[in-house]
Design a protein around this motif. Structure first.
Motif, short mmCIF file in Angstrom:
data_model
loop_
_atom_site.label_atom_id
_atom_site.label_comp_id
_atom_site.label_asym_id
_atom_site.label_seq_id
_atom_site.Cartn_x
_atom_site.Cartn_y
_atom_site.Cartn_z
N MET A 106 23.33 81.92 88.23
CA MET A 106 22.66 81.32 87.10
C MET A 106 23.57 81.45 85.88
O MET A 106 24.10 82.52 85.62
CB MET A 106 21.32 82.04 86.88
CG MET A 106 20.41 81.34 85.91
SD MET A 106 18.81 82.15 85.64
CE MET A 106 17.97 81.84 87.15
N GLN A 131 22.85 79.91 79.76
CA GLN A 131 21.71 79.19 79.19
C GLN A 131 20.48 79.25 80.08
O GLN A 131 19.36 79.43 79.61
CB GLN A 131 22.09 77.74 78.91
CG GLN A 131 22.99 77.58 77.72
CD GLN A 131 23.27 76.13 77.39
OE1 GLN A 131 23.23 75.27 78.27
NE2 GLN A 131 23.55 75.85 76.13
N SER A 132 20.69 79.10 81.37
CA SER A 132 19.57 79.19 82.31
C SER A 132 18.97 80.59 82.31
O SER A 132 17.74 80.74 82.41
CB SER A 132 20.02 78.83 83.73
OG SER A 132 20.48 77.51 83.77
#
Length: 140
Positions: free
Chosen positions: A1, A4-5
């Protein structure tokens, strides 16, 4: 990931954890800080804002509740959170992060029509302090 995620997942989990839904954002904060230690302050900010907005959604639910007599009947007389907010006002929302009672404090604050600006300030301060203490404990 990616970064930002990770921050989006942290925001979502911290928001949901502050509502009447069960959940904990501590594990997500731990994961973000472990994977991206450079996001320390960003993660604290995102978690605090998400959790505060979740608490304010409980405050908004309180605004929709009926008058005090009907509220007393429905609660069976268990008015501890309501009493604390009535006695101490918005500063009691520093404890809005506490599991179970924090949700009740936020709902009671809305129901009592505590000034929303003071409510959000005290709520945010308490939630930030909690996340900061957690982050300090897990960061090198």
């Amino acid at each position: 990931m990616d970064e930002q995620s990770s921050l989006l997942a942290l925001f979502t989990s911290s928001f949901l954890a502050a509502t009447l839904l069960p959940g904990g954002s501590e594990a997500v904060l731990f994961g973000v800080l472990t994977a991206y230690p450079e996001l320390y302050w960003s993660a604290l900010g995102v978690a605090s804002v998400g959790n505060t907005l979740g608490g304010m959604s409980s405050y908004a639910i309180g605004l929709l509740l009926p008058d005090e007599q009907a509220f007393r009947k429905k609660s069976g007389g268990n008015m501890h959170g309501l009493t604390w907010v009535r006695n101490y006002g918005s500063p009691v929302l520093l404890l809005a992060w506490v599991p179970i009672i924090g949700d009740l404090l936020c709902v009671a604050a809305g129901w009592l029509r505590i000034n929303w600006i003071f409510a959000i300030l005290f709520m945010a301060a308490g939630k930030f302090a909690r996340y900061w203490a957690l982050a300090a404990a897990i960061s090198p």
